[in-house]
Design an enzyme around this catalytic site. Structure first.
Site, PDB file in Angstrom:
ATOM      1  N   SER B  15       0.821  -1.218   0.000  1.00  0.00           N
ATOM      2  CA  SER B  15       0.000   0.000   0.000  1.00  0.00           C
ATOM      3  C   SER B  15       0.850   1.260   0.000  1.00  0.00           C
ATOM      4  O   SER B  15       0.428   2.291  -0.519  1.00  0.00           O
ATOM      5  CB  SER B  15      -0.923   0.011   1.218  1.00  0.00           C
ATOM      6  OG  SER B  15      -0.175  -0.140   2.406  1.00  0.00           O
ATOM      7  N   ASP B 191      -1.104   7.104  10.073  1.00  0.00           N
ATOM      8  CA  ASP B 191      -1.899   6.242  10.944  1.00  0.00           C
ATOM      9  C   ASP B 191      -1.014   5.259  11.727  1.00  0.00           C
ATOM     10  O   ASP B 191      -1.508   4.280  12.274  1.00  0.00           O
ATOM     11  CB  ASP B 191      -2.927   5.453  10.099  1.00  0.00           C
ATOM     12  CG  ASP B 191      -2.237   4.662   8.981  1.00  0.00           C
ATOM     13  OD1 ASP B 191      -0.986   4.604   8.951  1.00  0.00           O
ATOM     14  OD2 ASP B 191      -2.951   4.113   8.121  1.00  0.00           O
ATOM     15  N   HIS B 194       1.202   3.982   7.484  1.00  0.00           N
ATOM     16  CA  HIS B 194       1.348   4.602   6.164  1.00  0.00           C
ATOM     17  C   HIS B 194       1.982   5.986   6.267  1.00  0.00           C
ATOM     18  O   HIS B 194       1.988   6.593   7.340  1.00  0.00           O
ATOM     19  CB  HIS B 194      -0.022   4.685   5.478  1.00  0.00           C
ATOM     20  CG  HIS B 194      -0.647   3.339   5.269  1.00  0.00           C
ATOM     21  ND1 HIS B 194      -1.588   2.821   6.135  1.00  0.00           N
ATOM     22  CD2 HIS B 194      -0.445   2.399   4.326  1.00  0.00           C
ATOM     23  CE1 HIS B 194      -1.945   1.607   5.709  1.00  0.00           C
ATOM     24  NE2 HIS B 194      -1.257   1.327   4.607  1.00  0.00           N
TER      25      HIS B 194
END
Lengths: 237, 237
Positions: B15, B191, B194
């Site tokens: 991600s 968070d 990330h």
């Protein structure tokens, strides 16, 4: 070698396309929302008019085995064609219209399922662009006119209607956002010709609106990711 | 069909790579500076560990005629492998190391001239990530540990040395920027896992520094544009 794993969106144009991955640029935003769905190709060529861009487009669309399918083709040229004589970038209006039509035909010849979206060049701020050119070494005379670019933009809308393809009228959107006042264009144009992040936001929003309305199945929310989301993967994968 | 007109940089990862075209993301910035030189491919797969990513990498590197040559291959995996049991994302450290080595070998087998750059997973803020997981429905227990991810990151540095490829130690860069204090990671992590734009800026700067120092001929300032700058075009073009 990077194998083809997914289809593509091709953004073909001049510096306004080429700079579309700068902060807030429409290309970066498209790449972001279409991630894991379509690759977004930067095919922007600063300074190019339609005459110079035609052989480049032929190269970019050359038939090749395994080449990614172009699902959406965005054509955004005219900001340089609309330069006035004696600029070398100038292309007469009728020739510009012919070139845009030829490009649409070429894209269709290569793949008739490609969705074509024409984009109009943004409005010019003559005061800002004149100031920019004065800083050149040697200083240059004003080579873009508000009214001329407006005429080129309007011709793109007509070409789209004639040829039955989509159009995103960035000229009109930005001009309307500026309250139809050249002084207010400074919010959307960085130098009287190129876009700020706020200008790109208008272009991006208008483009996404067009895709949602006219090519709904290609809106990023409707396209499945090429490879499965991780919660769908078994432990054995 | 989008013909191959230029070479490519492939960003392969999870991600953190996938989200690299968000505002300030390293992928968007690379696409911007390499415009008209190399295409930058988003091959980020959120949630994937090295085990799940391996068959995807094989697809992405499948030999194909006309496929763009990969000049730089950036491999940035480990943030999910380092998840702790009973997370399904967990991959044991020795298996993770083996997988990274296998990926390096695969890239080399396909094209030994591709420059490979390994990137370490960023540090975890346990407090931030725990808070994030609590908001999940259903709420989840903490599944990433600062010390575990640190160990995975350090193993990437060792793999790079062993295999003779470049490494960009984003773990160390961000941890140093945070003054080695977990509380200060909130500037770089959105968070706890990330990256923020400031986190991506560190990764981008470190990556460009590596390219400049270890692969100087591939730095964007050293690569000629694929199609000529417009002032070089004759009127007859």
């Amino acid at each position: 070698m990077a194998a083809t794993v997914q289809d593509a969106i091709m953004l073909f144009g001049d510096s306004i396309t080429q700079m579309g991955w700068s902060p807030g640029g429409f290309g970066a935003r498209l790449t972001d929302v279409y991630c894991r769905r379509f690759d977004v190709l930067n095919r922007g060529f600063g300074g190019y008019n339609t005459k110079w861009a035609m052989p480049v487009l032929e190269r970019c669309l050359e038939p090749q085995q395994n080449a990614p399918k172009i699902r959406i083709f965005v054509l955004w040229l005219g900001a340089n064609d609309a330069a006035i004589l004696p600029s070398r970038q100038h292309v007469p209006l009728d020739e510009y219209i012919n070139n845009i039509e030829s490009m649409v035909r070429l894209v269709r010849t290569r793949d008739e399922s490609t969705k074509i979206i024409l984009v109009t060049p943004p409005p010019i701020s003559e005061a800002m662009w004149a100031a920019q050119l004065k800083e050149n070494d040697p200083a240059a005379q004003l080579d873009r006119k508000f009214d001329t670019t407006k005429e080129y933009a309007q011709s793109v809308v007509a070409v789209a209607a004639k040829m039955g393809v989509s159009v995103v009228d960035v000229w009109d959107r930005i001009w309307t956002a500026a309250g139809a006042r050249q002084e207010a264009l400074s919010q959307y144009l960085s130098d009287g010709l190129h876009l700020t992040a706020a200008g790109y936001a208008i272009a991006y929003d208008a483009l996404m609106e067009n895709i949602k309305e006219e090519h709904a199945s290609l809106h990023y929310e409707q396209v499945n990711p090429t490879f499965p989301p991780w919660p769908e993967l078994g432990n054995g994968v």
